[in-house]
Structures are given as C-alpha cells and as structure tokens.
Scaffold this motif. Structure first.
Motif, mmCIF file in Angstrom:
data_model
loop_
_atom_site.group_PDB
_atom_site.id
_atom_site.type_symbol
_atom_site.label_atom_id
_atom_site.label_comp_id
_atom_site.label_asym_id
_atom_site.label_seq_id
_atom_site.Cartn_x
_atom_site.Cartn_y
_atom_site.Cartn_z
ATOM 1 N N MET A 161 5.757 -1.202 -45.185
ATOM 2 C CA MET A 161 5.897 -2.431 -44.415
ATOM 3 C C MET A 161 7.283 -2.489 -43.778
ATOM 4 O O MET A 161 8.280 -2.127 -44.408
ATOM 5 C CB MET A 161 5.703 -3.647 -45.326
ATOM 6 C CG MET A 161 5.942 -4.978 -44.636
ATOM 7 S SD MET A 161 5.676 -6.374 -45.760
ATOM 8 C CE MET A 161 6.057 -7.727 -44.654
ATOM 9 N N ILE A 162 7.325 -2.931 -42.545
ATOM 10 C CA ILE A 162 8.604 -3.143 -41.861
ATOM 11 C C ILE A 162 8.791 -4.642 -41.654
ATOM 12 O O ILE A 162 7.973 -5.294 -41.005
ATOM 13 C CB ILE A 162 8.650 -2.416 -40.499
ATOM 14 C CG1 ILE A 162 8.465 -0.908 -40.683
ATOM 15 C CG2 ILE A 162 9.967 -2.702 -39.794
ATOM 16 C CD1 ILE A 162 8.468 -0.124 -39.387
ATOM 17 N N TRP A 163 9.860 -5.178 -42.233
ATOM 18 C CA TRP A 163 10.155 -6.593 -42.070
ATOM 19 C C TRP A 163 10.742 -6.855 -40.684
ATOM 20 O O TRP A 163 11.391 -5.985 -40.106
ATOM 21 C CB TRP A 163 11.146 -7.045 -43.140
ATOM 22 C CG TRP A 163 10.573 -7.028 -44.521
ATOM 23 C CD1 TRP A 163 10.584 -5.981 -45.404
ATOM 24 C CD2 TRP A 163 9.864 -8.086 -45.164
ATOM 25 N NE1 TRP A 163 9.944 -6.320 -46.562
ATOM 26 C CE2 TRP A 163 9.486 -7.621 -46.455
ATOM 27 C CE3 TRP A 163 9.517 -9.390 -44.793
ATOM 28 C CZ2 TRP A 163 8.787 -8.408 -47.348
ATOM 29 C CZ3 TRP A 163 8.824 -10.179 -45.696
ATOM 30 C CH2 TRP A 163 8.459 -9.696 -46.944
ATOM 31 N N ASP A 164 10.519 -8.072 -40.177
ATOM 32 C CA ASP A 164 11.179 -8.454 -38.927
ATOM 33 C C ASP A 164 12.672 -8.643 -39.159
ATOM 34 O O ASP A 164 13.509 -8.161 -38.395
ATOM 35 C CB ASP A 164 10.585 -9.764 -38.377
ATOM 36 C CG ASP A 164 9.167 -9.580 -37.879
ATOM 37 O OD1 ASP A 164 8.826 -8.463 -37.444
ATOM 38 O OD2 ASP A 164 8.401 -10.560 -37.920
ATOM 39 N N VAL A 165 12.998 -9.368 -40.240
ATOM 40 C CA VAL A 165 14.401 -9.695 -40.534
ATOM 41 C C VAL A 165 14.643 -9.601 -42.033
ATOM 42 O O VAL A 165 13.866 -10.150 -42.825
ATOM 43 C CB VAL A 165 14.759 -11.125 -40.072
ATOM 44 C CG1 VAL A 165 16.226 -11.433 -40.377
ATOM 45 C CG2 VAL A 165 14.478 -11.312 -38.590
ATOM 46 N N ILE A 166 15.708 -8.914 -42.410
ATOM 47 C CA ILE A 166 16.204 -8.956 -43.784
ATOM 48 C C ILE A 166 17.514 -9.717 -43.769
ATOM 49 O O ILE A 166 18.425 -9.399 -42.987
ATOM 50 C CB ILE A 166 16.433 -7.543 -44.363
ATOM 51 C CG1 ILE A 166 15.097 -6.819 -44.554
ATOM 52 C CG2 ILE A 166 17.175 -7.622 -45.692
ATOM 53 C CD1 ILE A 166 15.249 -5.386 -45.037
ATOM 54 N N VAL A 167 17.607 -10.737 -44.598
ATOM 55 C CA VAL A 167 18.850 -11.490 -44.759
ATOM 56 C C VAL A 167 19.436 -11.113 -46.109
ATOM 57 O O VAL A 167 18.771 -11.234 -47.143
ATOM 58 C CB VAL A 167 18.606 -13.014 -44.699
ATOM 59 C CG1 VAL A 167 19.908 -13.769 -44.932
ATOM 60 C CG2 VAL A 167 17.991 -13.402 -43.355
ATOM 61 N N ILE A 168 20.685 -10.650 -46.100
ATOM 62 C CA ILE A 168 21.365 -10.282 -47.349
ATOM 63 C C ILE A 168 22.348 -11.393 -47.701
ATOM 64 O O ILE A 168 23.315 -11.631 -46.979
ATOM 65 C CB ILE A 168 22.123 -8.953 -47.222
ATOM 66 C CG1 ILE A 168 21.257 -7.873 -46.575
ATOM 67 C CG2 ILE A 168 22.611 -8.495 -48.592
ATOM 68 C CD1 ILE A 168 22.017 -6.590 -46.294
ATOM 69 N N GLY A 169 22.098 -12.074 -48.805
ATOM 70 C CA GLY A 169 22.988 -13.135 -49.256
ATOM 71 C C GLY A 169 22.304 -14.489 -49.251
ATOM 72 O O GLY A 169 21.819 -14.935 -48.207
ATOM 73 N N GLY A 170 22.296 -15.145 -50.413
ATOM 74 C CA GLY A 170 21.606 -16.414 -50.554
ATOM 75 C C GLY A 170 22.523 -17.609 -50.605
ATOM 76 O O GLY A 170 22.234 -18.595 -51.300
ATOM 77 N N GLY A 171 23.643 -17.552 -49.856
ATOM 78 C CA GLY A 171 24.529 -18.704 -49.744
ATOM 79 C C GLY A 171 24.097 -19.598 -48.593
ATOM 80 O O GLY A 171 22.998 -19.441 -48.045
ATOM 81 N N PRO A 172 24.946 -20.533 -48.174
ATOM 82 C CA PRO A 172 24.555 -21.453 -47.096
ATOM 83 C C PRO A 172 24.206 -20.747 -45.795
ATOM 84 O O PRO A 172 23.226 -21.104 -45.141
ATOM 85 C CB PRO A 172 25.779 -22.364 -46.941
ATOM 86 C CG PRO A 172 26.910 -21.647 -47.609
ATOM 87 C CD PRO A 172 26.284 -20.855 -48.701
ATOM 88 N N ALA A 173 24.980 -19.728 -45.413
ATOM 89 C CA ALA A 173 24.699 -19.008 -44.172
ATOM 90 C C ALA A 173 23.389 -18.239 -44.277
ATOM 91 O O ALA A 173 22.564 -18.251 -43.354
ATOM 92 C CB ALA A 173 25.854 -18.066 -43.831
ATOM 93 N N GLY A 174 23.179 -17.557 -45.393
ATOM 94 C CA GLY A 174 21.962 -16.774 -45.575
ATOM 95 C C GLY A 174 20.714 -17.631 -45.671
ATOM 96 O O GLY A 174 19.663 -17.287 -45.118
ATOM 97 N N LEU A 175 20.808 -18.760 -46.362
ATOM 98 C CA LEU A 175 19.668 -19.662 -46.471
ATOM 99 C C LEU A 175 19.303 -20.235 -45.100
ATOM 100 O O LEU A 175 18.125 -20.285 -44.733
ATOM 101 C CB LEU A 175 19.987 -20.797 -47.453
ATOM 102 C CG LEU A 175 20.063 -20.388 -48.928
ATOM 103 C CD1 LEU A 175 20.645 -21.523 -49.772
ATOM 104 C CD2 LEU A 175 18.681 -19.998 -49.459
ATOM 105 N N MET A 176 20.332 -20.637 -44.336
ATOM 106 C CA MET A 176 20.048 -21.191 -43.011
ATOM 107 C C MET A 176 19.509 -20.118 -42.068
ATOM 108 O O MET A 176 18.614 -20.382 -41.256
ATOM 109 C CB MET A 176 21.310 -21.823 -42.425
ATOM 110 C CG MET A 176 21.077 -22.589 -41.121
ATOM 111 S SD MET A 176 19.878 -23.940 -41.300
ATOM 112 C CE MET A 176 20.902 -25.180 -42.113
ATOM 113 N N ALA A 177 20.030 -18.895 -42.159
ATOM 114 C CA ALA A 177 19.517 -17.801 -41.332
ATOM 115 C C ALA A 177 18.040 -17.534 -41.651
ATOM 116 O O ALA A 177 17.230 -17.301 -40.750
ATOM 117 C CB ALA A 177 20.343 -16.535 -41.555
ATOM 118 N N SER A 178 17.689 -17.590 -42.926
ATOM 119 C CA SER A 178 16.299 -17.360 -43.333
ATOM 120 C C SER A 178 15.381 -18.450 -42.793
ATOM 121 O O SER A 178 14.278 -18.174 -42.308
ATOM 122 C CB SER A 178 16.205 -17.326 -44.861
ATOM 123 O OG SER A 178 16.990 -16.277 -45.391
#
Length: 420
Positions: A1-18
C-alpha cells in the motif's frame, strides 16, 4: 500500500497536518514514536493549554521574533481566529485572558488534546504509536516513504515532518527531524535555547541573597558589550539560585544567547524596577521625603518603594549605610540609588540548556521552505511544520499558533500533491 501522506510526529503541528490532509480526502498515516499523542501540548500553558493568541496579525507576528514574517501566508489562510473557530466547532469553548491568551474554559489541556486526537480518528487517519522512524527515504529526487527502526518500510507520496525541536525532550522532541532534513539537502541553522531562564555569575546571585524574590511588572533589558540595549521586555520575573526566571527573563533569553555569540564583550541584563517612573521623579520623591522626615533611616525610606529583601543589596551597591538618617545622605548616593532602581545590572553568563528550554531556536532553514505550503524547495514530496522549522515565538500562545498554522498549510499541500 502507498499512503497519500505520512505525518511524523503527534504534537500540535502533526495533529493539525493530519486533520487538514484527511479533510481533503487523503489517506493519512500518523506515526509517533511515543505511546501518547499530544504530550507537549498536554503540558503547555501550565497544563491549561494556551491554544492561540487573539492579537491582530501584525502584533501576532511581532511576538514571533524568530522568522515571524515567514508565517504571514500560513497565518492568512489559517490564523488565530481560524484556530479559535476550529476548536469552537469541535465543542471546545475558549476564553480570553491577559495579553490576548486564549484558553479552553475547562482550564485543562487534556480537553484540547482529546478533541484533536478525536478529530484525527473521526476523519479516518490511521495512527501508529510506539513506532520510531529511523529514516525518511528519498529516491530519484522525490520522497519515497519512511523506514521504521523495526526495519519496516512504509511507502508514501508525501511526508510531513512534525517532530518538534530539541527542547522538553521528555515529550519526545529530541531533534530527530534535523538529520532527515539534511539527508534531503536542507541546511539547519544553529540551534539554541529560547524561552529559558537566564544564568548569572554575580556574587549576590550565587549567594542566593534574593533567591525566590518575585518582581511584578518590571522591565528587563539585554545590553551588549557596549551597553547598548538589544531588546527590552516588560513583565514579571523572579530571582533564582542561578540567575533570573519568569516571563520577562524568558522573553529576553534568546537575545542573551545571540548577543553572547556576537562576541562583542560581556552581556548584561538590566532591571528597571519602576518602568512608569523616571529616575528624576524617583530622586525628587526621595529627597522630598528626606526634607520632610530628616530623622528617618535611609533603609526605612527605601522600603517604602522597594521589596525589603532587595534593600540591603541596593544599599551595598550604592556604597551607603542604611542606618544613616536621610538628612545626612549625600546627593550622589541618592542619585546612585535612583540609577540602580532604573537599571540594576546583572551579568548574563548564559542560559540553561536547550533541553531545559521551552522552545528551540534555529532549525530547518526557512529560506528552503515554501511559506505558502511548507513544502521543501529541494526535495519534492517533503513538508515541514512546527518547531522543527527555524521559527520561534514568545510564550503566550504564539508558538502553538505557529504550529497549528504551519501544520494546516503542510497538510493541505501534501494532500493536494497526492491528488495531483
């Protein structure tokens, strides 16, 4: 499987990016090396989470001294008002406190963290916790995906790096993103601590003479080796066993670090105990009192204006005897005391370490980042957001605003890239 987007980091920036990427229909994988998302967010604002600041745009940017102008485009698309509306829509009522700081009415950071993580889950983002990333993979001049420390390879059309800086490492911010950025061809500006207590080697600091003494509404200035003021901040501060802390000191700390690096002589911070009173007016007040009550002891008169614990130090620095009747105090001594009250010099030997700082100065060079999309200019498919960038603000909701704004921009752009 190829993801569209991988976000690394579950802080405020990463959560909002997700949230932003998945709202555009992208298949998003959020990876965090810890066992709990939003750890730094959970301790922000003294555990109450200062989610943003309500100041107007220009004033907001002015409170982000580390490349604040870089954020103009991101804040135009998703600024402090949008952030407030976002949380209101999630059912998190906000309240405004002093200096424009916005908090949840619950006064609990957990309210904010739960709302963000809940929205991430509702939008179908897959979350992988306890999954440290070993490297971001690049192939043929484009992002390919990530490789976990377990050896597992995960492919993706776009990768958002939102792993924070090096401050408060117990929350997971240990500088992981910098080597990945360098491997992609980016440069990292020198890292340094900001929003951190200031150290001093003054003998009276080392002796802990004033340790624990708090000052309200003073002005603290950073002076370079020539005695020129680099910056001044007004607010509260506290004397510690190693130097100065409190809001005014924290705001000056990054300037202490940078001024010391200039190497143009010793750096000093100066305390103005009475920002609203001129030295001349203070001097006139004291000399008038001396004429009306000439038998009063000098130390008694000073205690009318100054904290009792500070009086012996100021008397010693002025070369005065506190038991002397004010009628016998020379004008030069009065002048020296007034000067000390308007500018008490404290040598600044540095600050606490970057790991003890609230915020990291320096990071991924913003000249190599598209300010509208947070996309790398040197590696297609790569995006950065949050504290990993060379962007930093004062405490008071400015850094988290920058994290949310850049996270939103990165998530939207990464989703757009996947669609394209």
């Amino acid at each position: 499987m190829i993801w569209d987007v991988i976000v690394i980091g579950g802080g405020p920036a990463g959560l909002m990016a997700s949230i932003a990427a998945s709202s555009e229909g992208a298949k998003v994988l959020l990876i965090d090396k810890g066992n709990k998302l939003g750890r730094k967010l959970g301790i922000s604002g003294g555990g109450r989470c200062n989610v943003t600041n309500n100041k107007e745009m220009d004033e907001l940017i002015r409170h982000i001294p580390g490349n604040g102008r870089f954020l103009y485009s991101a804040l135009t698309k998703f600024g402090n008002r949008d952030i407030a509306a976002f949380f209101e829509k999630l059912g998190i009522a906000l309240k405004e406190e002093d200096h424009g700081r916005m908090f949840p009415v619950t006064d609990r950071a957990k309210t904010v963290v739960d709302a963000l993580v809940g929205q991430v889950r509702r939008q179908g983002v897959e979350i992988r916790e306890n999954s440290p990333v070993n490297e971001v993979m690049y192939e043929a001049g484009h992002v390919k995906g990530v490789r976990l420390q377990s050896g597992e390879t995960i492919l993706s059309r776009g990768v958002v790096i939102a792993v924070g800086g090096k401050s408060v490492p117990q929350t997971g911010s240990t500088g992981d993103g910098y080597p990945w950025a360098v491997a992609a061809g980016h440069t990292i500006t020198e890292l340094y601590p900001t929003e951190v207590p200031i150290k001093s080697d003054e003998a009276w600091i080392r002796s802990r003479e004033l340790q624990g003494l708090s000052l309200r509404d003073v002005t603290l200035s950073v002076l370079d080796g020539r005695g020129k003021a680099v910056v001044s901040h007004r607010g509260d501060m506290i004397f510690t066993h190693f130097g100065l802390s409190g809001p005014a000191a924290l705001r000056c700390s990054g300037f202490v670090v940078r001024t010391r690096k200039d190497g143009k002589g010793p750096v000093t911070v100066a305390i103005d105990w009475f920002p609203d009173v001129s030295g001349e007016l203070l001097l006139a007040e004291w000399t008038s009192l001396a004429r009306s009550e000439p038998r009063k002891a000098l130390k008694t008169v000073l205690k009318l204006r100054l904290p009792e614990r500070a009086v012996p130090l100021l008397l010693r620095l002025a070369g005065a005897d506190g038991d002397t009747a004010v009628a016998g105090v020379p004008k030069a001594v009065w002048q020296k005391l007034a000067d000390l009250c308007k500018s008490l010099p404290v040598s600044a030997s540095g600050t606490l370490s970057i790991e003890e700082a609230f915020i990291t100065g320096g990071g991924v060079n913003v000249r190599e980042i598209d300010p509208k999309t947070m996309a790398s200019k040197v590696m297609p498919g790569l995006f950065f957001c949050g504290e990993v960038l060379d962007v930093h603000g004062y405490t008071g909701g400015y850094n988290i605003t920058a994290a949310f704004a850049t996270g939103h921009a990165a998530g939207m752009a990464a989703a757009g890239l996947a669609r394209g």
